[in-house]
Design an enzyme around this catalytic site. Structure first.
Site, PDB file in Angstrom:
ATOM      1  N   SER A 139      32.523  42.132  32.597  1.00 17.28           N
ATOM      2  CA  SER A 139      33.244  42.850  33.644  1.00 17.28           C
ATOM      3  C   SER A 139      34.556  43.357  33.075  1.00 17.28           C
ATOM      4  O   SER A 139      35.036  42.864  32.049  1.00 17.28           O
ATOM      5  CB  SER A 139      33.522  41.907  34.826  1.00 17.28           C
ATOM      6  OG  SER A 139      34.444  42.465  35.728  1.00 17.28           O
ATOM      7  N   TYR A 152      36.231  33.700  37.791  1.00 22.77           N
ATOM      8  CA  TYR A 152      35.404  34.838  37.383  1.00 22.77           C
ATOM      9  C   TYR A 152      35.987  35.504  36.148  1.00 22.77           C
ATOM     10  O   TYR A 152      35.280  35.774  35.172  1.00 22.77           O
ATOM     11  CB  TYR A 152      35.325  35.833  38.537  1.00 22.77           C
ATOM     12  CG  TYR A 152      34.417  37.009  38.302  1.00 22.77           C
ATOM     13  CD1 TYR A 152      33.043  36.905  38.493  1.00 22.77           C
ATOM     14  CD2 TYR A 152      34.930  38.249  37.914  1.00 22.77           C
ATOM     15  CE1 TYR A 152      32.208  37.990  38.289  1.00 22.77           C
ATOM     16  CE2 TYR A 152      34.099  39.331  37.704  1.00 22.77           C
ATOM     17  CZ  TYR A 152      32.744  39.208  37.897  1.00 22.77           C
ATOM     18  OH  TYR A 152      31.914  40.286  37.683  1.00 22.77           O
TER      19      TYR A 152
END
Length: 272
Positions: A139, A152
């Site tokens: 990401s 995350y």
């Protein structure tokens, strides 16, 4: 013989979009997901589209033995494995002060340990056959700080580091490795993820950038894989933020500060 692909987290989102794109170009795709009913249903529908074929398999990426098992099964059936997409992922939104260790464990187990399990199972196979491509879905949060999503961001930073290292080790052994670092993509991760001490709907509405579709993301990923790009970043704003952060973290800090300020407004409403 068609390309043979395994895609984790294949029942929905980017994983499903990747499976659809691969089947459309004629690949044989093994879609694995913890959601057995959905992954088998999605695989059947993609096979009907053709010209490739898809098979759905229930699998928990945090179980190393199961990941290794599906890799051995696929190689035994087809005699090779061309692509392995480490795509399964989860998230939890919240300030670090509001998180407990279970929140951290859940995210790290899937996003990092799951990727490690995949690499561990498939890398020796690809080294032995002197070919293959591992694609780890990280990401933009693996390249720059992602406030309100520390677990995350931590997991995705680790995946980026793992991928870049494995790419260098594997290049003379015939194994290619790419890491994908997209910005916001329209997937069900936003609905399925926990939001701690904030209203999830309000939080999703506060995302500062327009999310692109999973189908567009899949095409960009496959294009990057075709070019053997080490780091695949999209859309444009993600590349821009990455470059700005590399130039100076101070230049990128104002956006992060705005995001945490907006988050705290939502948090304060819930905590009253």
């Amino acid at each position: 013989m068609p390309n043979i692909c395994i895609i984790t987290g294949g029942a929905a989102g980017i994983g499903h979009a990747l499976a659809k794109a691969c089947v459309t170009r004629g690949d044989a795709v093994i879609m694995v997901d913890i959601d057995e009913l959905n992954v088998k249903k999605m695989a059947e529908s993609l096979t009907e589209l053709g010209p490739g074929v898809a098979r759905g398999v229930q699998l928990d990426v945090t179980c190393a033995a199961d990941v290794e098992g599906i890799v051995k099964e696929v190689v035994a059936e087809y005699g090779k494995l061309d692509y392995f997409f480490n795509n399964a992922g989860v998230a939890v939104s919240g300030e670090v002060r509001d998180l407990n260790l279970e929140h951290w464990k859940k995210v790290l187990d899937v996003n990092l340990v799951g990727v490690i399990n995949g690499c561990h199972a498939v890398y020796p196979v690809m080294v032995a056959q002197r070919s293959g491509h591992i694609i780890n879905i990280a990401s933009l949060a693996g390249l720059i700080p992602f406030v309100t999503n520390a677990p995350y961001s931590a997991s995705k930073h680790a995946v980026v580091g793992l991928s870049n290292t494995l790419r260098l080790e594997g290049e003379t052994l015939g194994v290619r490795v790419s890491v994908v670092c997209p910005g916001f993509v329209k997937t069900d991760i936003y609905d399925s993820s926990d939001a701690i001490n904030v209203n999830k709907d309000k939080l999703n509405e506060s995302i500062p950038f327009t999310a692109i579709s999973a189908d567009i993301a899949a095409l960009k990923i496959l294009n990057g894989v075709k070019k053997n790009q080490g780091v695949i970043i999209f859309p444009f704003y993600a590349k821009l933020l990455w470059w700005v952060n590399r130039l100076s973290s101070r230049l990128a800090a104002p956006l992060a500060r705005k995001m945490i300020a907006d988050f705290r407004k939502l948090r304060d409403k819930e905590m009253r």
